[in-house]
Design a protein around this motif. Structure first.
Motif, mmCIF file in Angstrom:
data_model
loop_
_atom_site.group_PDB
_atom_site.id
_atom_site.type_symbol
_atom_site.label_atom_id
_atom_site.label_comp_id
_atom_site.label_asym_id
_atom_site.label_seq_id
_atom_site.Cartn_x
_atom_site.Cartn_y
_atom_site.Cartn_z
ATOM 1 N N LYS A 4 -16.357 -16.552 -3.027
ATOM 2 C CA LYS A 4 -16.221 -15.863 -4.310
ATOM 3 C C LYS A 4 -16.105 -14.352 -4.145
ATOM 4 C CE LYS A 4 -18.877 -19.448 -6.596
ATOM 5 N NZ LYS A 4 -20.111 -19.785 -7.257
ATOM 6 N N MET A 5 -16.036 -13.894 -2.911
ATOM 7 C CA MET A 5 -15.982 -12.468 -2.637
ATOM 8 C C MET A 5 -14.719 -11.845 -3.233
ATOM 9 S SD MET A 5 -16.029 -10.505 1.020
ATOM 10 C CE MET A 5 -17.624 -11.152 1.425
ATOM 11 N N GLN A 6 -14.888 -10.658 -3.765
ATOM 12 C CA GLN A 6 -13.764 -9.902 -4.309
ATOM 13 C C GLN A 6 -12.737 -9.668 -3.208
ATOM 14 O OE1 GLN A 6 -14.964 -6.082 -5.830
ATOM 15 N NE2 GLN A 6 -12.977 -5.204 -5.423
ATOM 16 N N GLU A 7 -11.458 -9.843 -3.547
ATOM 17 C CA GLU A 7 -10.386 -9.610 -2.585
ATOM 18 C C GLU A 7 -9.413 -8.613 -3.196
ATOM 19 O OE1 GLU A 7 -8.850 -12.903 -0.094
ATOM 20 O OE2 GLU A 7 -6.978 -12.505 -1.146
ATOM 21 N N GLU A 8 -9.052 -7.612 -2.421
ATOM 22 C CA GLU A 8 -8.184 -6.556 -2.949
ATOM 23 C C GLU A 8 -7.168 -6.150 -1.894
ATOM 24 O OE1 GLU A 8 -8.737 -2.013 -4.672
ATOM 25 O OE2 GLU A 8 -10.475 -3.285 -4.406
ATOM 26 N N LYS A 9 -5.904 -5.992 -2.318
ATOM 27 C CA LYS A 9 -4.876 -5.500 -1.405
ATOM 28 C C LYS A 9 -4.871 -3.986 -1.447
ATOM 29 C CE LYS A 9 -1.663 -9.297 -1.174
ATOM 30 N NZ LYS A 9 -0.279 -9.749 -1.262
ATOM 31 N N ILE A 10 -4.837 -3.369 -0.276
ATOM 32 C CA ILE A 10 -4.799 -1.918 -0.155
ATOM 33 C C ILE A 10 -3.495 -1.565 0.549
ATOM 34 C CG2 ILE A 10 -5.930 0.128 0.789
ATOM 35 C CD1 ILE A 10 -7.622 -1.315 -1.332
ATOM 36 N N THR A 11 -2.648 -0.809 -0.130
ATOM 37 C CA THR A 11 -1.344 -0.456 0.417
ATOM 38 C C THR A 11 -1.431 0.831 1.219
ATOM 39 O OG1 THR A 11 -0.254 -1.512 -1.453
ATOM 40 C CG2 THR A 11 1.057 0.039 -0.186
ATOM 41 N N ILE A 12 -0.865 0.783 2.426
ATOM 42 C CA ILE A 12 -0.796 1.989 3.255
ATOM 43 C C ILE A 12 0.663 2.430 3.346
ATOM 44 C CG2 ILE A 12 -2.889 1.449 4.546
ATOM 45 C CD1 ILE A 12 -1.067 0.510 6.875
ATOM 46 N N GLN A 13 0.861 3.714 3.571
ATOM 47 C CA GLN A 13 2.207 4.287 3.610
ATOM 48 C C GLN A 13 2.761 4.384 5.032
ATOM 49 O OE1 GLN A 13 3.531 4.886 0.554
ATOM 50 N NE2 GLN A 13 1.564 4.186 -0.242
ATOM 51 N N THR A 14 1.932 4.085 6.030
ATOM 52 C CA THR A 14 2.327 4.213 7.430
ATOM 53 C C THR A 14 2.336 2.832 8.084
ATOM 54 O OG1 THR A 14 0.012 4.613 7.992
ATOM 55 C CG2 THR A 14 1.391 6.556 7.617
ATOM 56 N N GLY A 15 2.745 2.771 9.339
ATOM 57 C CA GLY A 15 2.807 1.500 10.045
ATOM 58 C C GLY A 15 1.444 0.893 10.328
ATOM 59 N N TYR A 16 0.439 1.761 10.468
ATOM 60 C CA TYR A 16 -0.933 1.297 10.703
ATOM 61 C C TYR A 16 -1.888 2.369 10.199
ATOM 62 C CZ TYR A 16 -1.117 4.466 14.697
ATOM 63 O OH TYR A 16 -1.095 5.587 15.484
ATOM 64 N N ILE A 17 -3.169 2.010 10.127
ATOM 65 C CA ILE A 17 -4.210 2.954 9.731
ATOM 66 C C ILE A 17 -5.443 2.655 10.569
ATOM 67 C CG2 ILE A 17 -5.040 1.480 7.835
ATOM 68 C CD1 ILE A 17 -5.617 4.071 6.244
ATOM 69 N N GLU A 65 -13.410 -7.252 6.067
ATOM 70 C CA GLU A 65 -14.499 -7.693 5.193
ATOM 71 C C GLU A 65 -15.721 -6.826 5.428
ATOM 72 O OE1 GLU A 65 -15.263 -11.951 5.043
ATOM 73 O OE2 GLU A 65 -13.322 -12.287 6.000
ATOM 74 N N LEU A 66 -16.247 -6.271 4.340
ATOM 75 C CA LEU A 66 -17.473 -5.479 4.389
ATOM 76 C C LEU A 66 -18.511 -6.198 3.554
ATOM 77 C CD1 LEU A 66 -15.034 -3.233 4.537
ATOM 78 C CD2 LEU A 66 -16.941 -1.685 4.291
ATOM 79 N N GLU A 67 -19.690 -6.406 4.143
ATOM 80 C CA GLU A 67 -20.764 -7.050 3.408
ATOM 81 C C GLU A 67 -21.054 -6.255 2.137
ATOM 82 O OE1 GLU A 67 -24.266 -8.135 5.579
ATOM 83 O OE2 GLU A 67 -23.088 -8.543 7.378
ATOM 84 N N GLU A 68 -21.254 -6.960 1.042
ATOM 85 C CA GLU A 68 -21.588 -6.361 -0.252
ATOM 86 C C GLU A 68 -20.443 -5.596 -0.903
ATOM 87 O OE1 GLU A 68 -24.557 -7.241 -1.493
ATOM 88 O OE2 GLU A 68 -25.023 -8.194 0.417
ATOM 89 N N ALA A 69 -19.325 -5.410 -0.215
ATOM 90 C CA ALA A 69 -18.230 -4.623 -0.790
ATOM 91 C C ALA A 69 -17.003 -5.467 -1.091
ATOM 92 C CB ALA A 69 -17.853 -3.479 0.142
ATOM 93 N N GLY A 70 -16.749 -6.476 -0.284
ATOM 94 C CA GLY A 70 -15.606 -7.322 -0.545
ATOM 95 C C GLY A 70 -14.682 -7.507 0.648
ATOM 96 N N ARG A 71 -13.552 -8.066 0.326
ATOM 97 C CA ARG A 71 -12.541 -8.412 1.326
ATOM 98 C C ARG A 71 -11.296 -7.630 0.965
ATOM 99 N NH1 ARG A 71 -11.300 -13.790 3.984
ATOM 100 N NH2 ARG A 71 -9.041 -13.919 3.965
ATOM 101 N N PHE A 72 -10.734 -6.920 1.944
ATOM 102 C CA PHE A 72 -9.601 -6.049 1.699
ATOM 103 C C PHE A 72 -8.452 -6.426 2.631
ATOM 104 C CE2 PHE A 72 -13.511 -3.952 0.613
ATOM 105 C CZ PHE A 72 -13.250 -3.440 -0.643
ATOM 106 N N ILE A 73 -7.263 -6.536 2.071
ATOM 107 C CA ILE A 73 -6.094 -6.897 2.852
ATOM 108 C C ILE A 73 -5.197 -5.670 2.974
ATOM 109 C CG2 ILE A 73 -4.073 -8.395 2.974
ATOM 110 C CD1 ILE A 73 -5.698 -10.338 1.148
ATOM 111 N N VAL A 74 -4.836 -5.336 4.209
ATOM 112 C CA VAL A 74 -3.954 -4.206 4.460
ATOM 113 C C VAL A 74 -2.543 -4.648 4.082
ATOM 114 C CG1 VAL A 74 -3.085 -2.566 6.156
ATOM 115 C CG2 VAL A 74 -5.427 -3.441 6.351
#
Length: 77
Positions: A4-17, A65-74
Motif C-alpha cells: 500500500k506504499m505510496q508510489e510516485e514517478k520523479i522525472t529527471i532531465q538528464t541521463g542519470y542522477i 524505496e525509503l522507509e516511511e516516505a514511499g516508493r519513487f520511480i526514476v
C-alpha cells in the motif's frame, strides 16, 4: 514494506542522477548533511537492494524505496 506504499514517478532531465541528489529532489530530507547521515545509518532500497552510497547512479526505470516516505520511480522526459 507494504504493497500500500505510496508510489510516485520523479522525472529527471538528464541521463542519470546521483542517489543523494535524487533524495534531495523528492524533498524527503532537508539538507545534504541529512541525506548523507540517513544513507550511512539507514540506507534505502534501490531496485530491491540496500544502498548506502550517495553517488550511486540512478537511471530511468530504477525504483527507490525509503522507509516511511514511499516508493519513487526514476522517469525521463
Amino acid at each position: 514494506m507494504s504493497d500500500k506504499m505510496q508510489e510516485e514517478k520523479i522525472t529527471i532531465q538528464t541521463g542519470y542522477i546521483a542517489l543523494g541528489q535524487f533524495i534531495k529532489l523528492i524533498n524527503v530530507l532537508d539538507s545534504g548533511g541529512m541525506v548523507k547521515a540517513y544513507l550511512q545509518d539507514v540506507g534505502v532500497l534501490v531496485n530491491g537492494e540496500r544502498e548506502h552510497r550517495r553517488g550511486r547512479k540512478l537511471y530511468p526505470g530504477d525504483v527507490v524505496e525509503l522507509e516511511e516516505a514511499g516508493r519513487f520511480i526514476v522517469a525521463s522526459d
